[in-house]
Design an enzyme around this catalytic site. Structure first.
Site, PDB file in Angstrom:
ATOM      1  N   GLY A  12       0.815  -1.214   0.000  1.00 16.21           N
ATOM      2  CA  GLY A  12       0.000   0.000   0.000  1.00 16.21           C
ATOM      3  C   GLY A  12       0.845   1.259   0.000  1.00 16.21           C
ATOM      4  N   PHE A  13       0.181   2.371   0.190  1.00 21.26           N
ATOM      5  CA  PHE A  13       0.830   3.689   0.134  1.00 21.26           C
ATOM      6  C   PHE A  13       1.934   3.820   1.202  1.00 21.26           C
ATOM      7  CE2 PHE A  13      -0.167   8.071   2.116  1.00 21.26           C
ATOM      8  CZ  PHE A  13       0.968   8.662   1.572  1.00 21.26           C
ATOM      9  N   ILE A  14       1.548   3.741   2.453  1.00 23.29           N
ATOM     10  CA  ILE A  14       2.544   3.946   3.511  1.00 23.29           C
ATOM     11  C   ILE A  14       3.514   2.760   3.556  1.00 23.29           C
ATOM     12  CG2 ILE A  14       2.887   4.297   5.999  1.00 23.29           C
ATOM     13  CD1 ILE A  14       0.114   5.670   6.061  1.00 23.29           C
ATOM     14  N   TYR A 154     -14.873   2.888  10.837  1.00 26.29           N
ATOM     15  CA  TYR A 154     -13.411   2.832  10.669  1.00 26.29           C
ATOM     16  C   TYR A 154     -12.715   3.291  11.946  1.00 26.29           C
ATOM     17  CZ  TYR A 154      -8.761   4.414   9.155  1.00 26.29           C
ATOM     18  OH  TYR A 154      -7.407   4.631   9.060  1.00 26.29           O
ATOM     19  N   LYS A 158     -10.342   1.181  14.727  1.00 26.34           N
ATOM     20  CA  LYS A 158      -8.967   1.542  15.133  1.00 26.34           C
ATOM     21  C   LYS A 158      -8.870   1.611  16.654  1.00 26.34           C
ATOM     22  CE  LYS A 158      -6.894   1.894  11.131  1.00 26.34           C
ATOM     23  NZ  LYS A 158      -5.773   1.028  10.747  1.00 26.34           N
TER      24      LYS A 158
END
Ligand SMILES: NC(=O)c1ccc[n+]([C@@H]2O[C@H](COP(=O)([O-])OP(=O)(O)OC[C@H]3O[C@@H](n4cnc5c(N)ncnc54)[C@H](O)[C@@H]3O)[C@@H](O)[C@H]2O)c1
Length: 322
Positions: A12-14, A154, A158
């Site tokens: 993914g991005f990170i 979401y 978390k």
């Protein structure tokens, strides 16, 4: 030779940005990703294209809920630290499929924690989120603020995950940093996130949607600052015997939506077509990180301002899409 790191969500991005930096600094990287359909598989394959050539990079295509596979990764490699980034991301889509978000984010993390416990892996860095603060009235948001009032599935997932990591810390001595990321942007940013989405619309002459009056603000944080902090987090867990920390990673400098739009217009030399819409459910009004804890524990010092970050993003965007 430095240690073996397992990065979940590594395509993914990170994750892919982190992996590139870990490899540069001498770590061996085991990257686990199921190429979730939230956005295109091809984009994620592109993210890891260069890493695939690195001798110390080993990709696994699989799901964090697959206990058997996790067991074999931990058995076959001497994993020192897990950086757990795999997640169903995105606030608004979580309202449409809350069960899926809980299954991946909470049950998936539980499956990972169980596998770590069974394998005796003792260090975990988890990607939590600023969305956990909901519409916190006190600013800037501090790790000691009460975060019992999330406003999206979401965010609730978390929060639940932060709680379960504490259980595994308490029962089995797994040392944990829960990093609360504040709107991360930069090269390879997820296509659903504001800056990437805005550039795409700008460069393809499509209108952008402005929700609310444009005064909502986000503490945009540049990817390189986040990656640096995660690597400092790995060192922190190495040097600290017994740790359970929650740490904000933001820029501590919120930018209003209308200002972001003007900055993008300046940086690109183009003009947006603007459509105004009502605020959407689940969106918070403001994110603003108190980063004093990160400064103190990790020497964190985010030094990429929004203009510089947007110029770097533009460069990446143009070289990849135009
Ligand atoms: N980008 C941000 O601004 C931001 C802000 C706060 C928190 N976070 C958190 O940081 C983490 C990384 O975010 P990102 O922006 O890089 O998102 P991303 O979607 O680009 O990366 C997440 C990766 O996890 C993978 N994944 C999803 N479900 C999986 C599963 N069941 N098993 C294995 N892999 C799975 C996806 O395929 C994806 O490649 C996420 O946990 C996200 O919630 C991100």
């Amino acid at each position: 030779m430095k240690k073996n790191i397992l990065v979940t969500g590594g395509a993914g991005f990170i994750g892919s940005n982190l992996n590139d930096e870990l490899l540069k600094t001498g770590f061996s990287v085991y990257s686990l990703d199921n190429f979730d359909a939230f956005y295109e598989k091809g984009t994620k394959q592109n993210n890891i294209r260069e890493a695939l050539f690195h001798p110390h990079y080993r990709p696994y295509e699989g799901d964090i809920r697959d206990a058997k596979m996790l067991g074999s990764i931990f058995r076959d490699h001497n994993i020192d630290t897990v950086v757990h980034l795999a997640s169903k991301a995105g606030v608004r889509p979580s309202i449409l499929s809350p069960e899926e978000y809980f299954d991946v984010n909470v049950n998936g993390t539980l499956s990972l924690l169980k596998a770590m416990q069974e394998a005796g892996v003792k260090k975990l860095i988890f990607a939590s989120s600023s969305s956990i603060y909901g519409n916190n009235l006190k600013i800037p948001y501090s790790e000691t603020d009460v975060v019992d009032f999330p406003i999206s599935p979401y965010a609730a997932s978390k929060k639940a995950t932060e709680l379960i990591t504490h259980v595994y810390h308490h029962l089995y001595g797994i040392n944990v940093i829960n990093f609360r990321f504040f709107t991360v942007y930069g090269a390879r940013q997820r296509p659903d996130l504001a800056i990437h989405k805005f550039f795409h619309k700008l460069y393809t002459n499509q209108p952008i949607e402005i929700y609310g009056d444009g005064s909502t603000s986000r503490d945009y944080t540049y990817i390189d600052d986040i990656v640096k902090a995660i690597i400092s987090g790995i060192a922190f867990l190495d040097n600290t015997g017994h740790a359970y920390e929650i740490i904000n990673l933001g820029n501590s400098n919120p930018v209003k939506l209308l200002d972001l739009i003007s900055h993008i217009e300046d940086v690109s030399g183009r003009k947006f077509i603007r459509h105004h819409r009502e605020m959407q459910e689940g969106d918070v009004n403001l994110t603003f990180a108190d980063i004093s804890k990160a400064r103190k524990l990790l020497n964190y010092s985010p030094d990429t301002g929004i203009r510089e970050g947007l110029m770097k993003f533009r460069k990446w965007y143009e070289s990849n899409y135009f």
